[in-house]
Motif scaffolding. Structure first.
Motif, short mmCIF file in Angstrom:
data_model
loop_
_atom_site.label_atom_id
_atom_site.label_comp_id
_atom_site.label_asym_id
_atom_site.label_seq_id
_atom_site.Cartn_x
_atom_site.Cartn_y
_atom_site.Cartn_z
N MET A 1 0.84 -1.19 0.00
CA MET A 1 0.00 0.00 0.00
C MET A 1 0.88 1.25 0.00
N ILE A 2 0.46 2.27 -0.72
CA ILE A 2 1.24 3.49 -0.83
C ILE A 2 1.32 4.20 0.52
N SER A 3 2.47 4.86 0.76
CA SER A 3 2.66 5.50 2.05
C SER A 3 1.94 6.84 2.11
N PRO A 18 -10.77 8.74 -6.25
CA PRO A 18 -10.33 7.52 -5.57
C PRO A 18 -9.80 6.46 -6.55
N HIS A 19 -10.43 6.35 -7.71
CA HIS A 19 -9.98 5.38 -8.71
C HIS A 19 -8.59 5.74 -9.23
N ALA A 25 -1.48 4.09 -6.36
CA ALA A 25 -1.13 3.36 -5.14
C ALA A 25 -0.71 1.92 -5.43
N ASN A 26 -1.29 1.33 -6.44
CA ASN A 26 -1.01 -0.08 -6.74
C ASN A 26 0.26 -0.28 -7.56
N THR A 27 0.83 0.79 -8.08
CA THR A 27 1.96 0.63 -9.00
C THR A 27 3.22 1.39 -8.61
N VAL A 28 3.10 2.45 -7.80
CA VAL A 28 4.27 3.25 -7.45
C VAL A 28 5.23 2.42 -6.59
N PRO A 109 5.32 4.23 -12.88
CA PRO A 109 5.44 3.71 -14.24
C PRO A 109 4.87 4.71 -15.25
N PRO A 110 5.54 4.89 -16.39
CA PRO A 110 5.10 5.91 -17.35
C PRO A 110 3.70 5.70 -17.90
N ASN A 111 3.32 4.44 -18.13
CA ASN A 111 1.98 4.18 -18.67
C ASN A 111 0.89 4.52 -17.65
N ILE A 112 1.18 4.31 -16.36
CA ILE A 112 0.21 4.63 -15.31
C ILE A 112 0.08 6.14 -15.16
#
Length: 223
Positions: A1-3, A18-19, A25-28, A109-112
């Motif tokens: 989970m993101i800090s 939120p989305h 949050a799921n990728t950083v 990530p660049p795509n995110i």
């Protein structure tokens, strides 16, 4: 989970849905780069968007002859977009990102980042502001190179370096200064010796001590 710290550092976090927050949050990822590490090597890679937690990065380019010149530096809380060059195909020059000090950063990530930016006007506007600021820095640098004599540029560099390090005793080589300024080491050495003869600095191996910051700052100003 993101800090929670990332949320505090990311400037427009509260303006995302939120989305969109969940996507980030799921990728950083939280990363560490030791001093001297090349984080992004021009068009050879596209590592992603960097958000600096602590440390210092340097963005520079290399000429066909192998000469370096620094474009700008990045510090705590700065966002680095040039490390995600695949998001900006219109940029035609290869920027290298190097850790000047041990640096902690979040990697998006660049795509995110691009996907969230396309959905969020707040992030798109912030991204444009960051890009505008960086290009302004590059244009300022070009103006300095074209219109300002080298003694003034070097004086200005030493004053800025002293401010960054918060000390008049700079642990930096002539070669490193030459790489920052896009010139030859011999040119830097000659000018530093002139500064020393004028009582502005004191030179020793690997260090430059600023003796008269006021006169050096005056020299660095446009006449």
């Amino acid at each position: 989970m993101i800090s929670k710290e990332f949320q505090d550092f990311f400037p427009v976090w509260d303006k995302l849905t939120p989305h969109q927050q969940e996507k980030l949050a799921n990728t950083v990822r939280y990363e560490y780069a030791k001093k001297g590490t090349i984080i992004h090597n021009g068009s050879l890679d596209c590592v992603g968007v960097l958000l600096i937690h602590s440390g210092q990065l340097r963005a520079y380019i290399i000429s066909d002859e192998g000469r370096e010149i620094s474009l700008f530096r990045l510090f705590d809380r700065d966002l680095c977009l040039f490390s995600a060059s695949c998001m900006m195909p219109s940029i035609q020059f290869d920027t290298i990102i190097e850790a000047e000090k041990d640096t902690d950063f979040w990697l998006i990530p660049p795509n995110i980042y691009k996907a969230v930016m396309e959905e969020s006007a707040a992030l798109a506007n912030y991204t444009n502001d960051v890009l505008s600021s960086r290009f302004s820095e590059v244009m300022w640098l070009m103006e300095q190179i074209i219109w300002k004599s080298f003694d003034k540029r070097l004086a200005d560099f030493l004053i800025q370096e002293s401010a960054i390090e918060n000390t008049p005793l700079l642990k930096i080589t002539h070669e490193k200064i030459a790489n920052h300024m896009g010139t030859a080491r011999e040119v830097v050495t000659r000018m530093l010796r002139y500064f020393q003869n004028e009582g502005l600095v004191q030179l020793s191996r690997g260090t430059i001590e600023i003796l008269d910051a006021h006169k050096l700052a005056q020299l660095g100003k446009d006449q």
